[in-house]
Design a protein around this motif. Structure first.
Motif, short mmCIF file in Angstrom:
data_model
loop_
_atom_site.label_atom_id
_atom_site.label_comp_id
_atom_site.label_asym_id
_atom_site.label_seq_id
_atom_site.Cartn_x
_atom_site.Cartn_y
_atom_site.Cartn_z
N PHE A 10 0.84 -1.14 0.02
CA PHE A 10 0.01 -0.04 0.05
C PHE A 10 0.81 1.28 -0.22
CE2 PHE A 10 -3.03 2.88 2.07
CZ PHE A 10 -4.07 2.97 0.92
N CYS A 11 1.49 1.41 -1.08
CA CYS A 11 2.53 2.54 -1.41
C CYS A 11 2.13 3.09 -2.81
CB CYS A 11 3.70 1.91 -1.08
SG CYS A 11 5.35 2.98 -1.77
N SER A 12 2.19 4.20 -3.28
CA SER A 12 2.00 4.86 -4.33
C SER A 12 3.09 4.46 -5.37
CB SER A 12 1.75 6.56 -4.35
OG SER A 12 2.93 7.00 -3.66
N ALA A 13 4.31 4.47 -4.74
CA ALA A 13 5.48 4.10 -5.66
C ALA A 13 5.38 2.85 -6.10
CB ALA A 13 6.83 4.45 -4.88
N ALA A 14 5.07 1.75 -5.08
CA ALA A 14 4.92 0.39 -5.49
C ALA A 14 3.68 0.23 -6.61
CB ALA A 14 4.52 -0.44 -4.36
N ARG A 15 2.74 0.95 -6.26
CA ARG A 15 1.48 0.94 -7.33
C ARG A 15 1.98 1.31 -8.73
NH1 ARG A 15 -1.00 -1.74 -4.04
NH2 ARG A 15 -2.93 -1.43 -3.01
N ALA A 16 2.79 2.51 -8.70
CA ALA A 16 3.30 2.85 -9.89
C ALA A 16 3.98 2.01 -10.74
CB ALA A 16 4.07 4.11 -9.83
N LEU A 17 4.90 1.26 -9.90
CA LEU A 17 5.85 0.08 -10.43
C LEU A 17 5.02 -1.30 -10.65
CD1 LEU A 17 8.85 0.61 -8.14
CD2 LEU A 17 8.83 1.35 -10.63
N ASP A 18 4.17 -1.18 -10.27
CA ASP A 18 3.22 -2.38 -10.53
C ASP A 18 2.82 -2.15 -12.13
OD1 ASP A 18 2.97 -3.72 -8.16
OD2 ASP A 18 0.87 -2.88 -7.95
N ALA A 19 2.41 -0.83 -12.45
CA ALA A 19 1.92 -0.45 -14.06
C ALA A 19 3.27 -0.26 -14.72
CB ALA A 19 1.09 0.72 -13.95
N VAL A 20 4.37 0.23 -14.39
CA VAL A 20 5.35 0.74 -15.37
C VAL A 20 6.80 0.20 -15.01
CG1 VAL A 20 4.23 2.71 -15.72
CG2 VAL A 20 5.95 2.74 -14.17
N GLY A 21 6.78 -0.75 -14.13
CA GLY A 21 8.04 -1.14 -13.69
C GLY A 21 8.69 -2.36 -14.52
N ASP A 22 7.79 -2.85 -15.25
CA ASP A 22 8.32 -4.04 -16.22
C ASP A 22 9.17 -3.75 -17.44
OD1 ASP A 22 7.16 -6.27 -14.92
OD2 ASP A 22 5.26 -5.97 -16.05
N ARG A 23 9.95 -4.37 -17.82
CA ARG A 23 10.99 -3.94 -18.86
C ARG A 23 10.39 -3.55 -20.03
NH1 ARG A 23 16.60 -5.10 -19.91
NH2 ARG A 23 17.12 -5.91 -21.99
N TRP A 24 10.92 -2.72 -20.62
CA TRP A 24 10.27 -2.09 -21.90
C TRP A 24 9.18 -1.14 -21.73
CZ3 TRP A 24 13.82 -2.49 -25.71
CH2 TRP A 24 14.56 -3.61 -25.56
N GLY A 87 -1.15 7.97 -19.81
CA GLY A 87 0.18 7.74 -20.23
C GLY A 87 0.88 8.90 -20.56
N ARG A 88 0.46 9.90 -20.93
CA ARG A 88 1.16 11.19 -21.31
C ARG A 88 1.78 11.81 -19.74
NH1 ARG A 88 2.11 14.37 -25.53
NH2 ARG A 88 2.52 16.49 -25.27
N GLU A 89 0.84 11.53 -18.97
CA GLU A 89 1.64 11.86 -17.33
C GLU A 89 2.99 11.35 -17.05
OE1 GLU A 89 -1.82 11.07 -14.70
OE2 GLU A 89 -2.95 12.78 -15.65
N LEU A 90 3.47 10.38 -17.69
CA LEU A 90 4.64 9.86 -17.46
C LEU A 90 5.87 10.53 -17.95
CD1 LEU A 90 3.67 6.28 -18.11
CD2 LEU A 90 4.62 6.98 -15.70
N LEU A 91 5.54 11.62 -18.71
CA LEU A 91 6.59 12.69 -19.12
C LEU A 91 7.53 13.04 -18.20
CD1 LEU A 91 8.20 14.09 -21.47
CD2 LEU A 91 6.39 15.92 -21.09
N PRO A 92 7.13 13.71 -17.17
CA PRO A 92 8.19 14.24 -16.22
C PRO A 92 8.83 13.05 -15.61
CG PRO A 92 5.94 14.34 -15.47
CD PRO A 92 5.62 14.03 -16.62
N VAL A 93 8.44 11.93 -15.61
CA VAL A 93 8.95 10.68 -15.03
C VAL A 93 10.25 10.38 -15.89
CG1 VAL A 93 8.84 8.22 -14.20
CG2 VAL A 93 7.03 9.63 -13.73
N LEU A 94 9.94 10.29 -17.04
CA LEU A 94 10.99 9.77 -17.95
C LEU A 94 12.10 10.89 -18.21
CD1 LEU A 94 8.96 8.56 -21.26
CD2 LEU A 94 11.06 7.33 -19.85
N ARG A 95 11.85 12.15 -18.03
CA ARG A 95 12.61 13.50 -17.95
C ARG A 95 13.42 13.09 -16.67
NH1 ARG A 95 10.29 18.75 -20.38
NH2 ARG A 95 12.23 19.41 -20.48
N ALA A 96 12.99 12.98 -15.56
CA ALA A 96 13.75 12.74 -14.49
C ALA A 96 14.73 11.53 -14.60
CB ALA A 96 12.75 12.62 -13.17
#
Length: 214
Positions: A10-24, A87-96
Motif C-alpha cells: 500500500f504505497c503509491s511508488a509500488a502501485r506505480a511500479l506495478d504498472a510501469v516497472g516491467d522491462r520495456w 500515459g502522457r503524464e509519465l513525461l516528467p518521470v521519463l525526464r527525471a
C-alpha cells in the motif's frame, strides 16, 4: 495478456511500479511521445525487444490505461498505438530518469544501438534552459533528423525526420556534441557560441539561441 503482477504494497511508488516497472514499458512510452505509431515502427525503434514481448507489453499498457489502439482511416487503414492522457503524464518521470541517468551514460559501447530521436528529451531540457519556450526546432545529426515541438501541452513532443513545415530553428551538430549536451556537460548556448552547433532559421527560437549564444 499477461496476468497483472503486483508488489502488494500500500504505497503509491509500488502501485506505480506495478504498472510501469516491467522491462520495456517506459521505453515504449518514450517512443509514443512522438505520437501514434504502428506496431512495426515501434519494433524497429526498440532494438532488442522480441515481437512477443512487445505485443505483451502493449496489451498490458492498454489494460492499465496507458495506451490506446485505434485504426487509421483510409488510405492508411493501419492500427496504431498512442498514449492516453494517463500515459502522457509519465513525461516528467521519463525526464527525471533521463537526468538521473546522465552520469551512467558513459561512452557509447560497440553493442549500443542509437536512434537520433533518443536525444529528443535531453534536448528539450537543453533548449528550455537556453531560453526557447515555444516553436518547432529541427535537429540534424549524422544519425538522422528529428524535430521537437517546444511548449507542446497536447499532441506529440517530437517527430521523426525533418519538420513537416518550415521550422522556427534548425540545429546542425554531431553526436558527440549532442551527447555532451545530453549529459549536461555542455550547455546548448555555450555550444552555439563555440561553433559546435550551427543555428539557422528566422523564428523566435533561432533568435533566442543566437542571442543567448553570444
Amino acid at each position: 495478456m499477461s496476468p497483472r503482477r503486483s508488489y502488494d504494497q500500500f504505497c503509491s511508488a509500488a502501485r506505480a511500479l506495478d504498472a510501469v516497472g516491467d522491462r520495456w514499458t517506459l521505453l515504449i512510452v518514450r517512443e509514443l511521445l512522438a505520437g501514434p505509431r504502428r506496431y512495426t515502427d515501434l519494433h524497429a525503434d526498440l532494438p532488442g525487444v522480441s515481437t512477443d514481448m512487445l505485443a505483451s507489453r502493449l496489451k498490458d499498457m492498454e489494460r492499465d490505461g496507458l495506451t490506446a489502439r485505434r485504426r487509421l482511416p483510409p488510405p492508411g487503414a493501419a492500427h496504431v498505438y498512442e498514449l492516453t492522457p494517463r500515459g502522457r503524464e509519465l513525461l516528467p518521470v521519463l525526464r527525471a530518469l533521463g537526468e538521473w541517468g546522465q552520469d551512467g551514460l558513459g561512452e557509447r559501447r560497440p553493442t549500443d544501438a542509437l536512434r537520433a530521436h533518443w536525444f529528443a528529451l535531453p534536448l528539450l531540457r537543453a533548449l528550455e534552459e537556453a531560453g526557447v519556450e515555444a516553436g518547432v526546432v529541427e535537429v540534424g545529426l549524422d544519425e538522422g533528423d528529428f524535430h521537437l515541438y517546444m511548449g507542446a501541452e497536447q499532441g506529440p513532443l517530437y517527430g521523426y525526420g525533418p519538420a513537416p513545415e518550415e521550422p522556427d530553428a534548425r540545429l546542425a551538430l554531431d553526436s558527440s556534441t549532442c551527447t555532451a549536451v545530453s549529459r549536461a556537460e555542455l550547455g546548448l548556448a555555450e555550444a552555439v557560441r563555440d561553433g559546435r552547433v550551427e543555428v539557422t532559421g528566422d523564428g523566435a527560437a533561432a533568435k533566442a539561441l543566437r542571442e543567448n549564444g553570444t
